[in-house]
Design a protein around this motif. Sequence first.
Motif, PDB file in Angstrom:
ATOM      1  N   ARG A   1      -8.007  -1.217   2.402  1.00  0.00           N
ATOM      2  CA  ARG A   1      -8.069  -0.567   3.712  1.00  0.00           C
ATOM      3  C   ARG A   1      -7.363  -1.518   4.652  1.00  0.00           C
ATOM      4  O   ARG A   1      -7.607  -2.737   4.611  1.00  0.00           O
ATOM      5  CB  ARG A   1      -9.523  -0.349   4.133  1.00  0.00           C
ATOM      6  CG  ARG A   1      -9.637   0.436   5.418  1.00  0.00           C
ATOM      7  CD  ARG A   1     -11.061   0.987   5.604  1.00  0.00           C
ATOM      8  NE  ARG A   1     -11.136   1.601   6.902  1.00  0.00           N
ATOM      9  CZ  ARG A   1     -11.710   1.057   7.971  1.00  0.00           C
ATOM     10  NH1 ARG A   1     -12.312  -0.119   7.874  1.00  0.00           N
ATOM     11  NH2 ARG A   1     -11.712   1.683   9.120  1.00  0.00           N
ATOM     12  N   ARG A   2      -6.462  -1.008   5.495  1.00  0.00           N
ATOM     13  CA  ARG A   2      -5.641  -1.903   6.299  1.00  0.00           C
ATOM     14  C   ARG A   2      -5.115  -1.250   7.557  1.00  0.00           C
ATOM     15  O   ARG A   2      -5.162  -0.030   7.717  1.00  0.00           O
ATOM     16  CB  ARG A   2      -4.466  -2.416   5.470  1.00  0.00           C
ATOM     17  CG  ARG A   2      -3.439  -1.336   5.153  1.00  0.00           C
ATOM     18  CD  ARG A   2      -2.347  -1.875   4.303  1.00  0.00           C
ATOM     19  NE  ARG A   2      -1.298  -0.877   4.066  1.00  0.00           N
ATOM     20  CZ  ARG A   2      -0.058  -1.163   3.803  1.00  0.00           C
ATOM     21  NH1 ARG A   2       0.340  -2.418   3.743  1.00  0.00           N
ATOM     22  NH2 ARG A   2       0.828  -0.217   3.588  1.00  0.00           N
TER      23      ARG A   2
ATOM     24  N   LEU B   1      -5.935  -6.580   6.217  1.00  0.00           N
ATOM     25  CA  LEU B   1      -6.487  -5.778   5.130  1.00  0.00           C
ATOM     26  C   LEU B   1      -7.818  -6.292   4.645  1.00  0.00           C
ATOM     27  O   LEU B   1      -8.200  -7.438   4.886  1.00  0.00           O
ATOM     28  CB  LEU B   1      -5.513  -5.769   3.950  1.00  0.00           C
ATOM     29  CG  LEU B   1      -5.351  -7.120   3.225  1.00  0.00           C
ATOM     30  CD1 LEU B   1      -5.778  -6.970   1.782  1.00  0.00           C
ATOM     31  CD2 LEU B   1      -3.924  -7.609   3.343  1.00  0.00           C
ATOM     32  N   THR B   2      -8.506  -5.412   3.938  1.00  0.00           N
ATOM     33  CA  THR B   2      -9.693  -5.767   3.174  1.00  0.00           C
ATOM     34  C   THR B   2      -9.638  -4.969   1.890  1.00  0.00           C
ATOM     35  O   THR B   2      -9.132  -3.849   1.866  1.00  0.00           O
ATOM     36  CB  THR B   2     -10.998  -5.474   3.973  1.00  0.00           C
ATOM     37  OG1 THR B   2     -12.096  -6.046   3.288  1.00  0.00           O
ATOM     38  CG2 THR B   2     -11.235  -4.007   4.172  1.00  0.00           C
ATOM     39  N   HIS B   3     -10.100  -5.576   0.807  1.00  0.00           N
ATOM     40  CA  HIS B   3     -10.134  -4.871  -0.471  1.00  0.00           C
ATOM     41  C   HIS B   3     -11.369  -3.989  -0.519  1.00  0.00           C
ATOM     42  O   HIS B   3     -12.446  -4.397  -0.093  1.00  0.00           O
ATOM     43  CB  HIS B   3     -10.141  -5.853  -1.648  1.00  0.00           C
ATOM     44  CG  HIS B   3      -8.791  -6.398  -1.943  1.00  0.00           C
ATOM     45  ND1 HIS B   3      -8.301  -7.531  -1.341  1.00  0.00           N
ATOM     46  CD2 HIS B   3      -7.812  -5.940  -2.754  1.00  0.00           C
ATOM     47  CE1 HIS B   3      -7.074  -7.761  -1.787  1.00  0.00           C
ATOM     48  NE2 HIS B   3      -6.760  -6.815  -2.634  1.00  0.00           N
ATOM     49  N   GLN B   4     -11.204  -2.769  -1.032  1.00  0.00           N
ATOM     50  CA  GLN B   4     -12.329  -1.852  -1.180  1.00  0.00           C
ATOM     51  C   GLN B   4     -13.168  -2.280  -2.371  1.00  0.00           C
ATOM     52  O   GLN B   4     -12.650  -2.731  -3.374  1.00  0.00           O
ATOM     53  CB  GLN B   4     -11.816  -0.427  -1.396  1.00  0.00           C
ATOM     54  CG  GLN B   4     -11.021   0.103  -0.208  1.00  0.00           C
ATOM     55  CD  GLN B   4     -11.861   0.281   1.028  1.00  0.00           C
ATOM     56  OE1 GLN B   4     -12.705   1.147   1.091  1.00  0.00           O
ATOM     57  NE2 GLN B   4     -11.641  -0.561   2.023  1.00  0.00           N
TER      58      GLN B   4
ATOM     59  N   GLY C   1      -2.232   2.729  10.805  1.00  0.00           N
ATOM     60  CA  GLY C   1      -3.616   2.724  10.366  1.00  0.00           C
ATOM     61  C   GLY C   1      -4.605   2.620  11.513  1.00  0.00           C
ATOM     62  O   GLY C   1      -4.248   2.777  12.672  1.00  0.00           O
ATOM     63  N   PRO C   2      -5.871   2.365  11.150  1.00  0.00           N
ATOM     64  CA  PRO C   2      -6.345   1.952   9.831  1.00  0.00           C
ATOM     65  C   PRO C   2      -6.307   3.101   8.823  1.00  0.00           C
ATOM     66  O   PRO C   2      -6.525   4.253   9.181  1.00  0.00           O
ATOM     67  CB  PRO C   2      -7.768   1.465  10.082  1.00  0.00           C
ATOM     68  CG  PRO C   2      -8.204   2.169  11.318  1.00  0.00           C
ATOM     69  CD  PRO C   2      -6.967   2.415  12.127  1.00  0.00           C
ATOM     70  N   VAL C   3      -6.046   2.720   7.574  1.00  0.00           N
ATOM     71  CA  VAL C   3      -5.928   3.696   6.496  1.00  0.00           C
ATOM     72  C   VAL C   3      -6.378   3.050   5.190  1.00  0.00           C
ATOM     73  O   VAL C   3      -6.224   1.846   5.008  1.00  0.00           O
ATOM     74  CB  VAL C   3      -4.476   4.216   6.396  1.00  0.00           C
ATOM     75  CG1 VAL C   3      -3.511   3.110   6.040  1.00  0.00           C
ATOM     76  CG2 VAL C   3      -4.350   5.374   5.432  1.00  0.00           C
ATOM     77  N   THR C   4      -6.939   3.865   4.301  1.00  0.00           N
ATOM     78  CA  THR C   4      -7.266   3.412   2.956  1.00  0.00           C
ATOM     79  C   THR C   4      -6.102   3.799   2.055  1.00  0.00           C
ATOM     80  O   THR C   4      -5.736   4.974   1.980  1.00  0.00           O
ATOM     81  CB  THR C   4      -8.580   4.041   2.452  1.00  0.00           C
ATOM     82  OG1 THR C   4      -9.631   3.660   3.335  1.00  0.00           O
ATOM     83  CG2 THR C   4      -8.895   3.576   1.038  1.00  0.00           C
ATOM     84  N   GLU C   5      -5.506   2.807   1.399  1.00  0.00           N
ATOM     85  CA  GLU C   5      -4.324   3.028   0.576  1.00  0.00           C
ATOM     86  C   GLU C   5      -4.722   3.319  -0.881  1.00  0.00           C
ATOM     87  O   GLU C   5      -5.777   2.887  -1.336  1.00  0.00           O
ATOM     88  CB  GLU C   5      -3.418   1.791   0.619  1.00  0.00           C
ATOM     89  CG  GLU C   5      -2.899   1.445   2.002  1.00  0.00           C
ATOM     90  CD  GLU C   5      -1.836   2.399   2.543  1.00  0.00           C
ATOM     91  OE1 GLU C   5      -1.572   3.465   1.944  1.00  0.00           O
ATOM     92  OE2 GLU C   5      -1.264   2.071   3.596  1.00  0.00           O
TER      93      GLU C   5
ATOM     94  N   ASP D   1     -13.069  -3.526  10.565  1.00  0.00           N
ATOM     95  CA  ASP D   1     -13.384  -2.860  11.822  1.00  0.00           C
ATOM     96  C   ASP D   1     -13.565  -3.858  12.964  1.00  0.00           C
ATOM     97  O   ASP D   1     -13.089  -3.626  14.077  1.00  0.00           O
ATOM     98  CB  ASP D   1     -14.629  -1.985  11.665  1.00  0.00           C
ATOM     99  CG  ASP D   1     -14.393  -0.812  10.730  1.00  0.00           C
ATOM    100  OD1 ASP D   1     -13.280  -0.253  10.743  1.00  0.00           O
ATOM    101  OD2 ASP D   1     -15.314  -0.462   9.980  1.00  0.00           O
TER     102      ASP D   1
END
Length: 117
Positions: free
Chosen positions: A98-99, A113-116, A89-93, A73
Amino acid sequence: MAILRIVPDLACENPAEMAAFYRAVFGLDPVMDHGWIVTSATGKSQNAQISFASEGGSGTDVPKLSIEVDDLDDTLARAQEHRAEVTYGPVTEPWGVRRFFMRDPEGTLLNILTHQS
């Protein structure tokens, strides 16, 4: 915001074939394989990484770089503050990231991106 890693993404028709080539020539081992993208890295440290992709995932174009950050964010806010074009995005894949995609001032497509957890 901190950068956790930067991975170059090479567009190609056959990611598995490219990963096999880079393994044979450079000793890079596949560490992720989703079919449309294979990421290869050096040993357990994974200090050097490269991805081979036939698409960017979810029907997107292949970005030139993937940049993993600790605060998506904040990075998005900074990008928008500097008038970066956000193209996705942003979108959670479904594969756990999330990217968003953005273009730098020269038009280079970047996957942020960031890893959930």
